[in-house]
Write an enzyme that holds these catalytic residues in place. Structure first.
Site, PDB file in Angstrom:
ATOM      1  CD  GLN A   4      -2.429  -0.291   4.755  1.00 36.44           C
ATOM      2  OE1 GLN A   4      -2.300   0.902   4.463  1.00 36.44           O
ATOM      3  NE2 GLN A   4      -1.405  -1.053   5.093  1.00 36.44           N
ATOM      4  CG  HIS A  63       3.715   2.353   8.938  1.00 35.61           C
ATOM      5  ND1 HIS A  63       3.354   2.177   7.632  1.00 35.61           N
ATOM      6  CD2 HIS A  63       4.713   1.444   9.154  1.00 35.61           C
ATOM      7  CE1 HIS A  63       4.092   1.225   7.086  1.00 35.61           C
ATOM      8  NE2 HIS A  63       4.923   0.772   8.004  1.00 35.61           N
ATOM      9  CG  HIS A  87      -2.238   0.745   8.175  1.00 39.60           C
ATOM     10  ND1 HIS A  87      -1.077   0.290   8.746  1.00 39.60           N
ATOM     11  CD2 HIS A  87      -1.876   1.827   7.420  1.00 39.60           C
ATOM     12  CE1 HIS A  87      -0.058   1.052   8.355  1.00 39.60           C
ATOM     13  NE2 HIS A  87      -0.519   1.980   7.543  1.00 39.60           N
ATOM     14  N   PRO A 116       0.832  -1.209   0.000  1.00 40.76           N
ATOM     15  CG  PRO A 116      -0.750  -1.566   1.654  1.00 40.76           C
ATOM     16  CD  PRO A 116       0.566  -2.066   1.155  1.00 40.76           C
ATOM     17  CE1 TYR A 165      -0.380   7.441   9.745  1.00 39.25           C
ATOM     18  CE2 TYR A 165       0.155   5.357   8.693  1.00 39.25           C
ATOM     19  CZ  TYR A 165       0.255   6.734   8.749  1.00 39.25           C
ATOM     20  OH  TYR A 165       0.997   7.410   7.811  1.00 39.25           O
ATOM     21  NE  ARG A 202      10.297   5.240  -0.003  1.00 38.92           N
ATOM     22  CZ  ARG A 202      10.942   6.054   0.826  1.00 38.92           C
ATOM     23  NH1 ARG A 202      12.206   6.346   0.611  1.00 38.92           N
ATOM     24  NH2 ARG A 202      10.322   6.581   1.873  1.00 38.92           N
TER      25      ARG A 202
END
Length: 355
Positions: free
Chosen positions: A99, A180, A177, A23, A182, A324
């Site tokens: 996600q 990270h 999710h 994602p 969140y 990436r």
């Protein structure tokens, strides 16, 4: 034979290979709607041969978004645009996943190319952020509203209704999710959760919301479709969430019917020293896979076909998630197959360029 290009069966869904599009936020929506950018961006990765394509962190409510430009799935009107994408991905041989996300205290920010800074109360597009505790993400940052019981129940309901819409849109994989920094990660990390009620304190209490979200999603998500959870395996900070916590959480999630742990790290604490390098997070995927006995995904600076092949072939993960590298090269799977000696089928429109 290449393990990377071997199929993987998860419940009723088969991935044609172990390459997953991770994602990646595109910050290109208006009012949460998917548009032509998302179709072309994601569609090119399907043409490029990825086995599974997971749409970016998709807000389960307007306040769940990181920025006002995030993709959303909080209203029925979002479904047709998502259906269009799913249909194209499947027509080109990829499984479509999504996600589901809530940014918590990291919500209400500008998109990266608009500065990335927090939108302060009163600014155009800003909204009130929420968290397990009234602790800003960083010193001097905006203090979020501590969620009360009604707010927690709304989050649980929002994930459930989002999953129902994801099913209506045709997705075959849902990922919750919990990484990270969140909202769900904020709950299970002691660095961001200072609550004293049933959602704070002990390990069991801090993971409670994630488990309740999983159970809520399972009320509407078919039992024979894969359910994944992304976690940050460590906060990279002493006294924070760590890899042993992640193993224990993964064991519990497996018992609750979760199929795969998408294993990332960090994001809950700013200015943390992370030993970034090729495959730097793979060790956590391997540990969780071996000690919790659950399928895992490895992510983070995996850039070459041989790296991806070695990760899967050595049993460090069941899939590799590329981000990436797939921005740089949407056709990485086609190139990887050639390098690994795999005779991969190309889209008929591209056959003339195969050799």
């Amino acid at each position: 034979m290449s393990t990377l290009f071997s199929p993987l069966q998860i419940k009723s869904i088969q991935l044609k290979n172990r390459i997953v599009v991770s994602p990646m936020c595109q910050y290109s929506s208006q009012d949460g709607f998917a548009n032509d950018w998302h179709l072309v961006h994601l569609g090119s990765r399907a043409v490029g041969g990825a086995g599974l394509i997971i749409l970016e962190a998709t807000g389960v409510s307007p306040e769940a978004r990181i920025t006002p430009d995030d993709l959303g799935i909080w209203k029925d009107e979002h479904v047709p645009g998502l259906q269009r994408i799913v249909s194209f991905l499947e027509a080109n041989g990829s499984v479509a996943g999504i996600q589901l996300a809530h940014a918590g205290r990291k919500a209400s920010h500008r998109s990266p190319w608009k500065g990335g800074s927090a939108l302060h109360p009163g600014e155009e597009g800003a909204w009130t952020t929420v968290a397990p505790s009234a602790i800003p993400f960083q010193e001097g940052g905006i203090t979020p509203l501590e969620l009360d019981q009604a707010g927690i129940q709304k989050v649980i309901t929002d994930f459930r209704t989002a999953a129902a819409r994801a099913l209506e849109a045709g997705f075959k994989v849902v990922e919750i999710h919990g990484a990270h920094g969140y909202l769900l990660h904020q709950y299970f990390s002691p660095l961001s959760n200072h609550r004293t009620d049933e959602y704070g304190g002990s390990f069991e209490n801090r993971i409670r919301l994630l488990l309740e979200v999983v159970a809520s999603v399972q009320e509407v998500w078919p039992q024979d479709y894969p359910l994944w959870v992304r976690i940050s395996a460590t906060d990279w900070v002493e006294d924070g969430w760590n890899e042993n916590d992640s193993v224990e959480l993964a064991r519990i999630l497996k018992d609750k019917g979760v199929d795969l742990i998408d294993t990332s790290t960090g994001g809950n604490v700013p200015k943390v020293r992370i030993p970034v390098g090729p495959g730097y997070q793979v060790q956590f995927s391997e540990k969780i896979r071996k000690e919790a006995g659950i399928m895992t995904g490895a992510v983070g600076m995996i850039t070459t076909p041989q790296e991806a092949e070695n990760i899967v072939a050595s049993g460090q993960a069941d899939v590799v998630l590329l981000a990436r590298q797939l921005l740089r090269d949407p056709y990485f799977p086609l190139r990887a197959a050639k390098q690994l000696g795999v005779d991969l089928e190309w889209p008929p429109q591209y056959q003339r360029a195969r050799d």
